[in-house]
Design a protein around this motif. Structure first.
Motif, PDB file in Angstrom:
ATOM      1  N   ASP A 177       0.711  -1.092  -0.191  1.00 27.58           N
ATOM      2  CA  ASP A 177      -0.403   0.205  -0.159  1.00 27.58           C
ATOM      3  C   ASP A 177       1.247   1.090   0.623  1.00 27.58           C
ATOM      4  N   THR A 178       1.204   1.676  -0.894  1.00 25.62           N
ATOM      5  CA  THR A 178       1.849   2.933  -1.000  1.00 25.62           C
ATOM      6  C   THR A 178       1.244   4.152  -1.156  1.00 25.62           C
ATOM      7  N   ALA A 179       0.052   4.549  -0.608  1.00 32.76           N
ATOM      8  CA  ALA A 179      -0.520   5.797  -0.219  1.00 32.76           C
ATOM      9  C   ALA A 179      -0.482   5.862   1.081  1.00 32.76           C
ATOM     10  N   HIS A 180       0.226   4.613   1.695  1.00 33.31           N
ATOM     11  CA  HIS A 180       0.012   5.204   3.248  1.00 33.31           C
ATOM     12  C   HIS A 180       1.247   6.351   3.234  1.00 33.31           C
ATOM     13  N   SER A 181       2.505   6.080   2.990  1.00 33.54           N
ATOM     14  CA  SER A 181       3.535   6.500   3.816  1.00 33.54           C
ATOM     15  C   SER A 181       3.806   7.792   3.435  1.00 33.54           C
ATOM     16  N   SER A 182       2.239   8.535   2.565  1.00 34.78           N
ATOM     17  CA  SER A 182       2.387  10.020   3.374  1.00 34.78           C
ATOM     18  C   SER A 182       1.749  10.241   3.982  1.00 34.78           C
ATOM     19  N   PHE A 183       1.253   9.669   5.149  1.00 32.63           N
ATOM     20  CA  PHE A 183       0.692   9.878   5.823  1.00 32.63           C
ATOM     21  C   PHE A 183       1.710   9.971   7.222  1.00 32.63           C
ATOM     22  N   LEU A 184       1.341   8.046   7.448  1.00 36.31           N
ATOM     23  CA  LEU A 184       1.802   7.107   8.310  1.00 36.31           C
ATOM     24  C   LEU A 184       3.434   7.874   8.542  1.00 36.31           C
ATOM     25  N   HIS A 185       3.576   7.481   7.716  1.00 38.10           N
ATOM     26  CA  HIS A 185       5.473   7.963   7.692  1.00 38.10           C
ATOM     27  C   HIS A 185       5.873   9.147   7.791  1.00 38.10           C
ATOM     28  N   ARG A 199      10.518  11.441   0.376  1.00 36.71           N
ATOM     29  CA  ARG A 199       9.404  11.779   1.036  1.00 36.71           C
ATOM     30  C   ARG A 199       8.940  13.287   1.222  1.00 36.71           C
ATOM     31  N   GLY A 200       9.321  14.046   0.828  1.00 37.96           N
ATOM     32  CA  GLY A 200       9.241  15.464   1.021  1.00 37.96           C
ATOM     33  C   GLY A 200       7.882  15.279  -0.060  1.00 37.96           C
ATOM     34  N   PHE A 201       8.514  14.909  -1.613  1.00 37.44           N
ATOM     35  CA  PHE A 201       7.338  14.364  -2.442  1.00 37.44           C
ATOM     36  C   PHE A 201       5.899  13.624  -2.331  1.00 37.44           C
ATOM     37  N   THR A 329       4.442  17.159  17.263  1.00 35.25           N
ATOM     38  CA  THR A 329       5.523  18.416  16.678  1.00 35.25           C
ATOM     39  C   THR A 329       5.869  17.865  15.945  1.00 35.25           C
ATOM     40  N   ASP A 330       6.344  16.428  16.224  1.00 33.80           N
ATOM     41  CA  ASP A 330       7.602  15.731  15.479  1.00 33.80           C
ATOM     42  C   ASP A 330       7.239  15.112  14.190  1.00 33.80           C
ATOM     43  N   ASN A 331       6.609  13.805  14.426  1.00 37.21           N
ATOM     44  CA  ASN A 331       5.941  12.908  13.020  1.00 37.21           C
ATOM     45  C   ASN A 331       4.190  12.836  13.495  1.00 37.21           C
ATOM     46  N   TYR A 332       3.028  12.309  12.596  1.00 34.56           N
ATOM     47  CA  TYR A 332       2.443  11.812  12.016  1.00 34.56           C
ATOM     48  C   TYR A 332       1.684  11.197  13.149  1.00 34.56           C
ATOM     49  N   THR A 333       2.625  10.758  13.739  1.00 33.93           N
ATOM     50  CA  THR A 333       1.799   9.010  14.657  1.00 33.93           C
ATOM     51  C   THR A 333       2.472   9.193  16.178  1.00 33.93           C
ATOM     52  N   GLY A 334       3.229  10.184  16.552  1.00 32.39           N
ATOM     53  CA  GLY A 334       4.290  10.200  17.535  1.00 32.39           C
ATOM     54  C   GLY A 334       5.140   8.927  17.782  1.00 32.39           C
ATOM     55  N   ILE A 335       4.543   7.779  17.058  1.00 30.11           N
ATOM     56  CA  ILE A 335       5.448   6.139  17.424  1.00 30.11           C
ATOM     57  C   ILE A 335       7.095   7.045  16.385  1.00 30.11           C
ATOM     58  N   ASP A 336       7.839   6.457  16.706  1.00 27.14           N
ATOM     59  CA  ASP A 336       9.341   6.685  16.783  1.00 27.14           C
ATOM     60  C   ASP A 336      10.140   5.811  15.436  1.00 27.14           C
ATOM     61  N   VAL A 337       9.866   4.724  15.327  1.00 19.57           N
ATOM     62  CA  VAL A 337      10.172   4.506  13.997  1.00 19.57           C
ATOM     63  C   VAL A 337       9.322   4.236  12.885  1.00 19.57           C
ATOM     64  N   SER A 339       9.071   1.271  10.972  1.00 16.85           N
ATOM     65  CA  SER A 339       8.521  -0.762  11.534  1.00 16.85           C
ATOM     66  C   SER A 339       7.726  -0.179  12.695  1.00 16.85           C
ATOM     67  N   ALA A 340       7.702   0.048  13.631  1.00 14.36           N
ATOM     68  CA  ALA A 340       6.763   0.401  14.929  1.00 14.36           C
ATOM     69  C   ALA A 340       5.636   1.310  14.126  1.00 14.36           C
ATOM     70  N   GLN A 341       5.677   1.671  13.744  1.00 16.81           N
ATOM     71  CA  GLN A 341       4.027   2.873  12.868  1.00 16.81           C
ATOM     72  C   GLN A 341       3.745   1.522  11.717  1.00 16.81           C
ATOM     73  N   ASP A 342       4.355   1.291  11.180  1.00 18.69           N
ATOM     74  CA  ASP A 342       3.736   0.433  10.254  1.00 18.69           C
ATOM     75  C   ASP A 342       2.999  -0.992  11.335  1.00 18.69           C
ATOM     76  N   GLN A 343       3.787  -1.754  12.335  1.00 21.67           N
ATOM     77  CA  GLN A 343       2.833  -2.576  12.778  1.00 21.67           C
ATOM     78  C   GLN A 343       1.898  -1.633  13.769  1.00 21.67           C
ATOM     79  N   ALA A 344       2.221  -0.741  14.330  1.00 18.79           N
ATOM     80  CA  ALA A 344       0.728  -0.218  15.099  1.00 18.79           C
ATOM     81  C   ALA A 344      -0.408  -0.465  14.083  1.00 18.79           C
ATOM     82  N   VAL A 345      -0.407  -0.102  12.829  1.00 15.39           N
ATOM     83  CA  VAL A 345      -1.808   0.193  11.771  1.00 15.39           C
ATOM     84  C   VAL A 345      -1.787  -1.829  12.007  1.00 15.39           C
TER      85      VAL A 345
END
Ligand code: FES
Ligand SMILES: [Fe+2]
Length: 422
Positions: A177-185, A199-201, A329-337, A339-345
């Motif tokens: 699912d390539t679309a999620h990287s705009s948000f989740l990561h 990543r900017g793109f 302040t830092d990122n979309y999820t508040g989860i640091d890395v 793989s953890a962002q992916d596994q959380a969802v």
């Protein structure tokens, strides 16, 4: 959306299930070679497609993969003595070689030929690219199929595995699912210097157009992101190889573009071995600081893992260490890395998601295409045909990403980049 019956068909992989029979027609990564570090090293428990197996390396270095229950009265061969080219059950001393042949049965009379009538269930293995591969299907195994990462020199490659705590298909679908990287990561912080600010793109262009081209091994698909302030589109092309591999191009670190990918292999229906591999496209060695940077960002450094396991330290028991302040302040999820962002969802969907409850949109077409191919493969196996790609000896496709001048088609513009050189 899938009916509950189809969802069942596509997610269950135990012995005798349609998808289980289908996966068993392909070579499967079973474990890291390093988990069996020496001849006669300790046996290791491996759960694969719902089967409890014991792996051992014999005196000559060959790897055996056998059912964990001894064929005599079922004691686990995990407790076995790994000695003189065989694993000996500690209950009554029966001993098996890597092929499952019973080579000694010391509790039967010397003149008995009972030994020749008993075998342990054993699956053939091959070692390649730091991985022990196994074939759990019927008949003679096809040749081990290689992808480019399995053919590059060892110093160009990093391979690791971790445990995901949900059904394999959820994790595979998350990966393709390539679309999620705009948000989740998405990160709100200044990104590292990169060759392409991909990543900017992805952050600026959040609704990619997806195109899927079916191939002899699965499909090639492109996420095409229009960049309104440029006269090109950012195109990221992935490869999906049946039944559970994905390759993606990667902007890399410290000026080193990388190619990476995952394999999502069912341990059982509710947990998944997540393999991650990375290599340098040109065959040059992978610098230690580059792989370190990659693992830091992905969350795959040794201290990201619970010691003695393949489970991540950030896991569902601690909500992946979400930090609500960082989410502001830092990122979309508040989860640091990553793989953890992916596994959380992926894990939050439940151990086996009920796909009759989903609502798929235009950016889900690659997921729909993968399900179609997987279900077709199940139909083929049921009709006694080889499933797609299972007899191919080598995959020569590569993933790639580039800025494609508007008006050109990505497939033509990237034709060279999409072919492996090794
Ligand atoms: S149970 Fe293994 S030898 Fe008896
Ligand atoms: Fe992701």
């Amino acid at each position: 959306m899938l009916s509950q019956a189809i969802n069942q068909r596509i997610t269950r992989t135990g012995p005798g299930t349609p998808m289980g029979l289908t996966m068993r027609r392909y070579w499967i990564p079973a474990m890291l070679s390093a988990e069996l570090p020496r001849p006669d090293s300790d046996p290791v428990r491996i759960m694969l497609l719902g089967e409890q197996l014991i792996a051992f390396r014999d005196t000559t270095g060959r790897v055996g993969l056998v059912a964990h229950n001894c064929p005599h009265r079922g004691a686990s061969l995990f407790f076995g003595r790994n000695e003189e080219s065989g694993l000996r059950c500690v209950y009554h001393g029966w001993k098996f070689d890597v092929e499952g042949t019973c080579v000694d049965m010391p509790n039967e009379p010397a003149e008995s030929d009972f030994r020749t009538k008993v075998r342990a269930v054993a699956y053939p293995t091959v070692e390649r690219a730091g991985v022990v591969w196994t074939y759990m299907g019927p008949g003679d195994p096809p040749p081990l199929q290689t992808q480019e990462w399995m053919r590059v020199p060892a110093e160009s490659l990093d391979v690791c595995k971790h445990l995901g705590e949900a059904n394999w298909l959820q994790l595979l679908e998350g990966g393709i699912d390539t679309a999620h990287s705009s948000f989740l990561h998405r990160s709100f912080l200044q990104s590292r210097a990169r060759t392409l600010d991909t990543r900017g793109f992805r952050a600026r262009s959040t609704a990619p157009k997806l195109e899927v081209v079916t191939t002899e091994y699965g499909y090639t698909y492109a996420g095409i992101r229009a960049l309104p302030d440029q006269d090109s589109d950012y195109v990221r092309v992935y490869q999906y190889v049946l039944p559970f591999h994905q390759m993606r191009a990667f902007e890399g670190y410290l000026g080193h573009p990388l190619i990476s990918g995952h394999i999502w292999v069912p341990a059982d229906d509710e947990s998944t071995w997540v393999w991650s591999w990375t290599y340098t496209g040109g065959g040059e060695p992978l610098p230690a600081e580059v792989i370190e940077a990659e693992k830091r960002s992905a969350g795959r450094l040794p201290n990201d893992v619970v010691p003695g396991t393949f489970r991540f330290r950030r896991n569902k028991d601690n909500d992946y260490l979400i930090d609500r302040q960082k989410q502001k302040t830092d990122n979309y999820t508040g989860i640091d890395v990553i793989s953890a962002q992916d596994q959380a969802v992926q894990e939050s969907m439940g151990r086996i998601f009920d796909r009759s409850q989903e609502h798929l949109g235009t950016t889900d077409v690659a997921i729909i295409a993968a399900r179609r191919l997987l279900l077709q493969a199940c139909d083929d196996v049921e009709a006694d045909r080889d499933p797609l790609g299972s007899r191919l000896e080598a995959i020569t496709a590569r993933p790639a990403e580039m800025l494609v001048p508007r008006g050109q088609h990505w497939h033509a513009a990237m034709s060279e980049q999409l072919v492996a050189t090794v």
